[in-house]
Design an enzyme around this catalytic site. Sequence first.
Site, PDB file in Angstrom:
ATOM      1  N   HIS A 110       0.924  -1.221  -0.015  1.00  0.00           N
ATOM      2  CA  HIS A 110      -0.098  -0.083   0.126  1.00  0.00           C
ATOM      3  C   HIS A 110       0.988   1.205   0.047  1.00  0.00           C
ATOM      4  CE1 HIS A 110      -4.086   1.594   0.673  1.00  0.00           C
ATOM      5  NE2 HIS A 110      -3.283   2.786   0.939  1.00  0.00           N
TER       6      HIS A 110
ATOM      7  N   HIS B  77       1.159   5.001  -2.320  1.00  0.00           N
ATOM      8  CA  HIS B  77       0.512   5.769  -3.456  1.00  0.00           C
ATOM      9  C   HIS B  77       1.605   6.628  -4.373  1.00  0.00           C
ATOM     10  CE1 HIS B  77      -3.687   5.779  -2.384  1.00  0.00           C
ATOM     11  NE2 HIS B  77      -3.302   5.351  -1.429  1.00  0.00           N
TER      12      HIS B  77
ATOM     13  N   ASP C 199       1.693   9.160  -6.130  1.00  0.00           N
ATOM     14  CA  ASP C 199       1.248  10.698  -6.137  1.00  0.00           C
ATOM     15  C   ASP C 199       1.707  11.221  -4.515  1.00  0.00           C
ATOM     16  OD1 ASP C 199      -0.959   9.490  -5.282  1.00  0.00           O
ATOM     17  OD2 ASP C 199      -2.382  11.094  -5.827  1.00  0.00           O
TER      18      ASP C 199
ATOM     19  N   GLY D 174     -10.331   7.377  -2.424  1.00  0.00           N
ATOM     20  CA  GLY D 174     -11.260   8.681  -2.471  1.00  0.00           C
ATOM     21  C   GLY D 174     -12.250   8.573  -0.987  1.00  0.00           C
TER      22      GLY D 174
ATOM     23  N   HIS E 296      -9.821   0.597  -0.454  1.00  0.00           N
ATOM     24  CA  HIS E 296      -9.744   1.364   0.801  1.00  0.00           C
ATOM     25  C   HIS E 296     -10.884   1.267   1.587  1.00  0.00           C
ATOM     26  CE1 HIS E 296      -6.293   3.275  -1.284  1.00  0.00           C
ATOM     27  NE2 HIS E 296      -6.132   4.096  -0.095  1.00  0.00           N
TER      28      HIS E 296
ATOM     29  N   GLU F  54     -10.533   2.850   6.836  1.00  0.00           N
ATOM     30  CA  GLU F  54      -9.623   4.009   7.352  1.00  0.00           C
ATOM     31  C   GLU F  54     -10.418   5.023   7.953  1.00  0.00           C
ATOM     32  OE1 GLU F  54      -6.446   6.886   5.376  1.00  0.00           O
ATOM     33  OE2 GLU F  54      -7.759   6.041   4.067  1.00  0.00           O
TER      34      GLU F  54
ATOM     35  N   ASP G  11       1.592   3.971   2.936  1.00  0.00           N
ATOM     36  CA  ASP G  11       0.873   4.848   2.443  1.00  0.00           C
ATOM     37  C   ASP G  11       1.348   5.942   1.522  1.00  0.00           C
ATOM     38  OD1 ASP G  11      -2.056   5.425   1.795  1.00  0.00           O
ATOM     39  OD2 ASP G  11      -2.055   6.439   3.975  1.00  0.00           O
TER      40      ASP G  11
END
Length: 358
Positions: free
Chosen positions: A19, A21, A23, A181, A208, A211, A296
């Site tokens: 996991h 990202h 970006d 999202g 996701h 969380e 993350d």
Amino acid sequence: MPAPLNADSIRRAPKVLLHDHLDGGLRPQTVLELADEAGYRDLPADDADELGRWFRQAADSGSLVRYLETFAHTVAVMQRPEAVARVAHECALDLAADGVVYAEVRMAPELLTAQGTPIEEAVEAILDGFAKGGAEAAAAGTPITVGTLLCAMRQNDRWDEVAGLVVRHRDAGVAGFDLAGPEIGFPPDRHPSAIALLDRAGAHRTVHAGEAAGIDSIVAALDGARAERLGHGVRIADEVAGDGTLGPVAQRVLDRQVPLEVAPSSNVQTGAYPSLAEHPVDRLHRLGFAVTVNTDNRLMSGVSVTSELTDVAGTFGWGWDDVRTVTERALAAAFLPDDERARLLADVVRPGYAALRG
């Protein structure tokens, strides 16, 4: 004699990351250079060290909303295919240098289309960057395999398009599908046609869930999207009583060994838990849940896989067996062909930990 369980030794250990990202992991210097190339003038700092600090402080606010605002800057400088390819290339190199031998890195390609880049071209740029970075890392003696997870944004309506891209590019480096999202208000079965497309193709998916939202979100991911893994999933701890008694959903997740992509530093930053010491990662691990430890967003959290494992191990008194267990769990949960998984386990992961444990 076993090696001391510290950052230097953990860096040498073979690690698996599920996991992360794309970006959320740019180098600060790269953000500055790409902003300059793109004519983007809204960065909050013009020095790499200062910019890195700004990202961490903004992410440390304890607010998920403020945390997500930091992505406006990274996504803004990733609107050209060559910028996307550079970020993916450097991501592969950075993870390999940190001792990661297999990673799945996720990105919502729809976020890369604001200035006209076709979504397919954005995906190809990600794959090209990872391939180039992987080849360079192998030549440098730090081999890594990077699979791409393509995210559809829950609040948008491009799920079918993203699911189609997952299926079309799965032999070229796309490992699976993700939903990212806002969890609240945007259920994971909102576009059943996208889920049906993945089902027909036998495509992997992680979602996701658990969380920002709790047990209901986890149930929706498992039942509505047929998630194989839970992105974060840490709110399953809401159904774990002080004496270890489990509620029905927690029992189901434990019994089925649904992998939890836990990212402790990120959860503390977004206010899910007040501190690492109060985070349930250790409790869930001790109870036998399929806990994996993840970054993350390496830029926003100022973390690496090494630092995350070092902090968790130090906070909860983990030994080499614990670090090896979460690594092997992550490899078992990876969206990989079985022969490649078996090769990494037998030739890379087990010998690496055997050497460190003495």
